[in-house]
Structure formats: structure tokens, C-alpha cells
Design a protein around this motif. Structure first.
Motif, short mmCIF file in Angstrom:
data_model
loop_
_atom_site.label_atom_id
_atom_site.label_comp_id
_atom_site.label_asym_id
_atom_site.label_seq_id
_atom_site.Cartn_x
_atom_site.Cartn_y
_atom_site.Cartn_z
N TYR A 59 19.86 27.35 -51.27
CA TYR A 59 20.74 27.88 -50.23
C TYR A 59 20.92 29.38 -50.45
CZ TYR A 59 22.31 23.16 -48.96
OH TYR A 59 22.36 21.86 -48.53
N LEU A 80 21.09 26.47 -45.77
CA LEU A 80 19.91 25.89 -46.40
C LEU A 80 18.66 26.73 -46.11
CD1 LEU A 80 18.71 23.45 -47.96
CD2 LEU A 80 18.24 22.43 -45.72
N ARG A 119 21.19 16.57 -55.23
CA ARG A 119 22.05 15.47 -54.82
C ARG A 119 22.68 14.84 -56.05
NH1 ARG A 119 23.23 15.86 -49.54
NH2 ARG A 119 21.36 16.33 -48.33
N SER A 126 33.75 13.37 -50.15
CA SER A 126 32.90 13.00 -49.03
C SER A 126 33.58 11.92 -48.23
CB SER A 126 31.52 12.54 -49.50
OG SER A 126 31.64 11.44 -50.38
N SER A 143 34.24 8.28 -49.33
CA SER A 143 33.14 7.58 -49.99
C SER A 143 33.00 8.03 -51.45
CB SER A 143 31.83 7.78 -49.24
OG SER A 143 31.64 9.13 -48.87
N GLU A 191 23.11 10.42 -44.66
CA GLU A 191 23.67 10.55 -46.00
C GLU A 191 22.72 11.28 -46.93
OE1 GLU A 191 24.53 6.77 -47.87
OE2 GLU A 191 26.53 7.54 -48.27
N MET A 192 21.44 10.93 -46.87
CA MET A 192 20.46 11.48 -47.79
C MET A 192 19.32 12.12 -47.00
SD MET A 192 21.80 10.63 -50.69
CE MET A 192 20.55 10.70 -51.94
N ASN A 193 18.54 12.93 -47.71
CA ASN A 193 17.33 13.53 -47.12
C ASN A 193 17.63 14.22 -45.80
OD1 ASN A 193 15.75 12.45 -49.25
ND2 ASN A 193 15.68 10.50 -48.17
N THR A 194 18.68 15.01 -45.84
CA THR A 194 19.09 15.68 -44.61
C THR A 194 19.74 17.01 -44.98
OG1 THR A 194 20.34 15.40 -42.56
CG2 THR A 194 21.36 14.61 -44.57
N GLU A 195 19.78 17.91 -44.02
CA GLU A 195 20.37 19.22 -44.27
C GLU A 195 21.88 19.16 -44.12
OE1 GLU A 195 18.81 22.26 -41.76
OE2 GLU A 195 20.24 23.78 -42.44
N ALA A 196 22.58 19.78 -45.05
CA ALA A 196 24.03 19.92 -44.94
C ALA A 196 24.33 21.24 -44.25
CB ALA A 196 24.68 19.88 -46.32
#
Lengths: 112, 114
Positions: free
Chosen positions: A35, A45, A92, B48, B55, B98-103
């Protein structure tokens, strides 16, 4: 440990120079994100690297993921003043909640 | 381009007061987060939130903190009784998956506790 260590913490260079910043961990991670954060803004990002040995290019930025997936680097060619900012690597968390764990960042200043 | 928006951009409050930081995530995103960044330190995960419940939360997110999605668009972080050490930039983020994605991060709220 899930800690990410970034180096150097601070970098001040002249326009046109090349630079590399590093992100290291003692543990393997499935993917890593880089980032960029400008003052007064949130992180944005740049790239996600997933495969060991992967190299991704974004104009003058080259991102590399180590073969063992424990380290990554960001190389900037011919830096420009517009590249000034805080560069963060993030991974992560081990729980599947989308949580990101960030390194402490590398502050880059490119002087004209 | 869709973006995460946060208000206010800067909040000054007296120690012991309650503050509410507000965020409007991207409209089709389902996962929401709060992070904080104390001056000169790293960005730290707080909490989160998915499907109207927490979560995951970090050790920082103690009983003084709470989150809420009151109306399907806003996502708020409440600090019940602020302490000096709560002074920081607070970032809201949202993701579609949730996963494999851009925040996507908001521009942050600078909280100053005096």
C-alpha cells in the motif's frame, strides 16, 4: 509470529535515483499486499503478490515476492517527487476475517 | 470511483468524553473494518464486522470501544470514555469479499484527546 519488518524506515533520495524497500517475516504468508499512504489519507492498494518468486510491475514500480514467501521487495526506478509517501506492506491475519497486519512502513521522500 | 468516506476529518475531545466516528463504506461491500494509526507507529487492526456482528477484534478493542451499523449505510466506531492514548488516526475500510480482495480505506479521522 505474524510480524512484518520493513526496511529502511526512512529514505530520502534525489529525483531520478533508484531505490528498494524490503518487507520481511519469519513466517510464510499466502499473499502480501503493498500500500501507499499519503499524508492525511488512508492507505491505497498498489499490488497483491501471491505466488513465490512472482514479479509484478506497475509503471516504474517493481514488486517481488520471495521464493519462500517470507519476504517481498518494492523497487522504484527513476524516483519522482510524486512517489513521496509512506509505503506499507501488509498480510492477511491467520483467522479468515479479512484482517490486515501491516508493517511499520517506509517513509520515502524524493527531492526535486 | 466509489470510495469510503469518513467524518469528521478531525475531532478534538476532552478526556473522558464519548466520541463517535462515522464511516460510509462502499455501497456493495459486505465486510467492514476499523484500524488506527498512532502518530509515528504502524497501522493497527481494531475490529472487523460482517452480517451485523463483530467477526474479530484485537486486544486494543476493549470494552470502551463498540461498533454499529445503524442504518445499512453508516458504520460507526464509538469510544465511550476517551483516554489520552486514544489519540490517533482512525481508518475505516471495507471489502466486497472476506479474502482475496482489495480493502478500500477512508481518508481517516484524526482524533485528538486533550
Amino acid at each position: 509470529t505474524q510480524l512484518l519488518e520493513q526496511s529502511p524506515q526512512f529514505l530520502s533520495i534525489q529525483e531520478g535515483e533508484n531505490l528498494t524497500v524490503y518487507c520481511n517475516s519469519s513466517s510464510v504468508f499466502s499473499s502480501l499486499q503493498w500500500y501507499r499512504q499519503e499524508p492525511g489519507e488512508g492507505p491505497v492498494l498498489l499490488v497483491t503478490v501471491v505466488t513465490g518468486g512472482e514479479v509484478k510491475k506497475l509503471k516504474r514500480l517493481t514488486f517481488q515476492f520471495g521464493d519462500a514467501r517470507k519476504d517481498s521487495s518494492l523497487h522504484i526506478t527513476a524516483a519522482q517527487p510524486g512517489d513521496t509517501g509512506l509505503y506499507l506492506c501488509a498480510r492477511r491475519g491467520s483467522s479468515n476475517t479479512g484482517k490486515l497486519i501491516f508493517g511499520q512502513g517506509t517513509t520515502l521522500q524524493v527531492k526535486p | 470511483e466509489p470510495e469510503v468516506t469518513q467524518t469528521p476529518s478531525h475531532q478534538v475531545t476532552q478526556m473522558g468524553q464519548e466520541v463517535i466516528l462515522r464511516c460510509v463504506p462502499i455501497s456493495n461491500h459486505l465486510y467492514f473494518y476499523w484500524y488506527r494509526q498512532i502518530l509515528g507507529q504502524k497501522v493497527e487492526f481494531l475490529v472487523s464486522f460482517y452480517n451485523n456482528e463483530i467477526s474479530e477484534k484485537s486486544e486494543i478493542f476493549d470494552d470502551q470501544f463498540s461498533v454499529e451499523r445503524p442504518d445499512g449505510s453508516n458504520f460507526t466506531l464509538k469510544i465511550r470514555s476517551t483516554k489520552l492514548e486514544d489519540s490517533a488516526m482512525y481508518f475505516c475500510a471495507s471489502t466486497y469479499r472476506e479474502m482475496n480482495t482489495e480493502a478500500f480505506f477512508g481518508q481517516g479521522t484524526r482524533l485528538t484527546v486533550v
